[in-house]
Design a protein around this motif. Sequence first.
Motif, PDB file in Angstrom:
ATOM      1  N   ARG A 102       3.315   5.611  -8.518  1.00  0.00           N
ATOM      2  CA  ARG A 102       3.466   5.836  -9.964  1.00  0.00           C
ATOM      3  C   ARG A 102       4.867   6.370 -10.287  1.00  0.00           C
ATOM      4  N   CYS A 103       5.328   7.311  -9.465  1.00  0.00           N
ATOM      5  CA  CYS A 103       6.660   7.889  -9.728  1.00  0.00           C
ATOM      6  C   CYS A 103       7.747   6.825  -9.528  1.00  0.00           C
ATOM      7  N   ILE A 104       7.572   5.968  -8.521  1.00  0.00           N
ATOM      8  CA  ILE A 104       8.564   4.902  -8.315  1.00  0.00           C
ATOM      9  C   ILE A 104       8.538   3.970  -9.525  1.00  0.00           C
ATOM     10  N   GLY A 105       7.310   3.589  -9.951  1.00  0.00           N
ATOM     11  CA  GLY A 105       7.152   2.670 -11.083  1.00  0.00           C
ATOM     12  C   GLY A 105       7.842   3.180 -12.344  1.00  0.00           C
ATOM     13  N   ARG A 106       7.807   4.490 -12.536  1.00  0.00           N
ATOM     14  CA  ARG A 106       8.427   5.054 -13.748  1.00  0.00           C
ATOM     15  C   ARG A 106       9.948   5.063 -13.659  1.00  0.00           C
ATOM     16  N   ASN A 107      10.476   4.834 -12.439  1.00  0.00           N
ATOM     17  CA  ASN A 107      11.925   4.976 -12.263  1.00  0.00           C
ATOM     18  C   ASN A 107      12.656   3.710 -11.827  1.00  0.00           C
ATOM     19  N   VAL A 108      11.928   2.632 -11.485  1.00  0.00           N
ATOM     20  CA  VAL A 108      12.653   1.397 -11.105  1.00  0.00           C
ATOM     21  C   VAL A 108      13.256   0.797 -12.379  1.00  0.00           C
ATOM     22  N   ASN A 109      14.365   0.080 -12.217  1.00  0.00           N
ATOM     23  CA  ASN A 109      14.988  -0.520 -13.402  1.00  0.00           C
ATOM     24  C   ASN A 109      15.208  -2.022 -13.187  1.00  0.00           C
ATOM     25  N   GLU A 110      16.148  -2.636 -13.924  1.00  0.00           N
ATOM     26  CA  GLU A 110      16.326  -4.102 -13.860  1.00  0.00           C
ATOM     27  C   GLU A 110      16.900  -4.533 -12.513  1.00  0.00           C
ATOM     28  N   HIS A 111      17.470  -3.607 -11.776  1.00  0.00           N
ATOM     29  CA  HIS A 111      18.014  -3.953 -10.449  1.00  0.00           C
ATOM     30  C   HIS A 111      16.847  -4.314  -9.520  1.00  0.00           C
ATOM     31  N   PHE A 112      16.910  -5.457  -8.849  1.00  0.00           N
ATOM     32  CA  PHE A 112      15.780  -5.874  -8.005  1.00  0.00           C
ATOM     33  C   PHE A 112      15.563  -4.880  -6.846  1.00  0.00           C
ATOM     34  N   THR A 113      14.363  -4.348  -6.766  1.00  0.00           N
ATOM     35  CA  THR A 113      14.023  -3.343  -5.750  1.00  0.00           C
ATOM     36  C   THR A 113      12.804  -3.812  -4.962  1.00  0.00           C
ATOM     37  N   VAL A 114      12.892  -3.718  -3.654  1.00  0.00           N
ATOM     38  CA  VAL A 114      11.710  -3.998  -2.836  1.00  0.00           C
ATOM     39  C   VAL A 114      11.040  -2.665  -2.503  1.00  0.00           C
ATOM     40  N   VAL A 115       9.790  -2.538  -2.893  1.00  0.00           N
ATOM     41  CA  VAL A 115       9.043  -1.311  -2.589  1.00  0.00           C
ATOM     42  C   VAL A 115       8.189  -1.591  -1.350  1.00  0.00           C
ATOM     43  N   VAL A 116       8.439  -0.818  -0.310  1.00  0.00           N
ATOM     44  CA  VAL A 116       7.857  -1.129   1.000  1.00  0.00           C
ATOM     45  C   VAL A 116       6.848  -0.072   1.413  1.00  0.00           C
ATOM     46  N   ASN A 117       5.663  -0.495   1.774  1.00  0.00           N
ATOM     47  CA  ASN A 117       4.680   0.419   2.366  1.00  0.00           C
ATOM     48  C   ASN A 117       4.999   0.587   3.828  1.00  0.00           C
ATOM     49  N   LYS A 118       5.388   1.812   4.208  1.00  0.00           N
ATOM     50  CA  LYS A 118       5.673   2.081   5.616  1.00  0.00           C
ATOM     51  C   LYS A 118       4.551   2.966   6.171  1.00  0.00           C
TER      52      LYS A 118
END
Length: 452
Positions: A102-118
């Motif tokens: 949720r915190c990542i979702g509120r802060n990602v922007n138009e720059h393409f970001t890969v969110v990785v489950n580690k």
Amino acid sequence: MRVAIIGTGYVGLTTGVCLAFIGHSVSCLDSDESKIQALKNGRIPIYEPYLADVLEEASPNLTFTTSYAEAIPGADVVFIAVGTPPTPSGAPNLEYLSQAARCIGRNVNEHFTVVVNKSTVPIGSGNWVGSLLRDASQQRPDNLKADFAVASNPEFLREGTALHDSLYPDRIVIGADEPRALETLYTLYRPILDQTFSAPTYLDRPESVVAVPLVSTDLASAELIKYAANAFLALKISFINEVGLLAERVGANISEVARGIGLDSRIGPRFLSAGLGWGGSCFGKDTAALIATAGEYGLHMPIVEAARTVNSRQRDRVVEKLLHELKILKGRTIGLLGLAFKPNTDDLREAPAIEIAQKLIDRGVRVKAHDPIASDRFQREHGSMGVSVCHEPEEVAEACDALVLVTEWNQYRDLDWEALAQKMRNPFVLDGRHALDGDKLTRAGMRYTTIS
Ligand code: UGA
């Protein structure tokens, strides 16, 4: 590349430090202010060989923060490496994972970001994290269109050899349902895949490591690979322990049996050391989670269940062996050599020593213990158990009725066993890890036996 790592436990910190070491710009984030403050001051909250050295070399590329607003916007890759502790049902607690998403979702922007489950997460978590990210990003007040994809990149590092395992892995697994997520992670890991980074002087590149295989697959397969790998390793250990019990009855030597079967390249020699069985935060939790996931689909996993049963039986065998030797346990003093769940770590999660100490205390035994690294942590986390923690192994041996080698720290191999035998009330050693030289101990005046 710009990387953010959420969670500074074993996995997060090691991953962050290694990615910074190979040249990426890494921001390590943790919600625990005191941990971040310690890291900023160069103090590492865990014991892991070479972590401090690599961190020092990588420090120009590393920052530490508690702020998502600082770490996330503009990042190329965000790793989620938060804890997923077990719940009583066996399913992992995903509270920290959902908070992070949720915190990542509120802060990602138009720059393409890969969110990785580690973090080791149940099968299907990739999709779930994707939906949490989407929901959170859509709630942004600025209506900004966030651009991200979700991937799974399971971790195979072992505590105690975490830096080696991260820089020279057997393979890298990437699960993604979008090709551009895979491309980004391929670029991120390229120096490791091609082994083009300069190896640290204190962590030589093994000659056999020329290039690292990449397994690129879909999300669900990557998630299952992690659980299946840990379950297989766990059952390999339980298998040798099951054979060990029979070996003991028929008078066979289990170490030689393990060597004899392990040289068959289809079987392989590793994870065939018989003894007290596995501990730590992974095998117990992950086998339970795998069984829980299968249960959700109406399936049983009898092989994985049996591996767990055999593992817990190994702890009971310690008590049985001590009973056989001492006849009466009440009022005895028994010393444990080693508290950590394995050597080269101070981690006590599911450490066999704790379970064994508790079983002995319940039977009226006075328990003493030594560990070269994990003693302070043990005092902090388990001080109320009533175990007397000693500074030296010699102190443990003093007036002891039996010594049990629980963790095979190297230093225990070369103890002055003759001096220890003289200090003991009853010179008996139960080697829970097949780590000691039985002949040497016998010559030193000890009676020596192993778990199988
Ligand atoms: C394990 C896996 O080995 C890693 O690949 C994985 O990334 C990690 O879990 C995880 O999921 O995070 P770890 O728990 O750090 O790593 O430690 P291991 O070296 O696998 O040892 C686990 C336990 O098995 C220890 O208690 C060890 O004493 C025991 N063991 C290991 C045996 O009893 N016999 C053996 O032959 C090997």
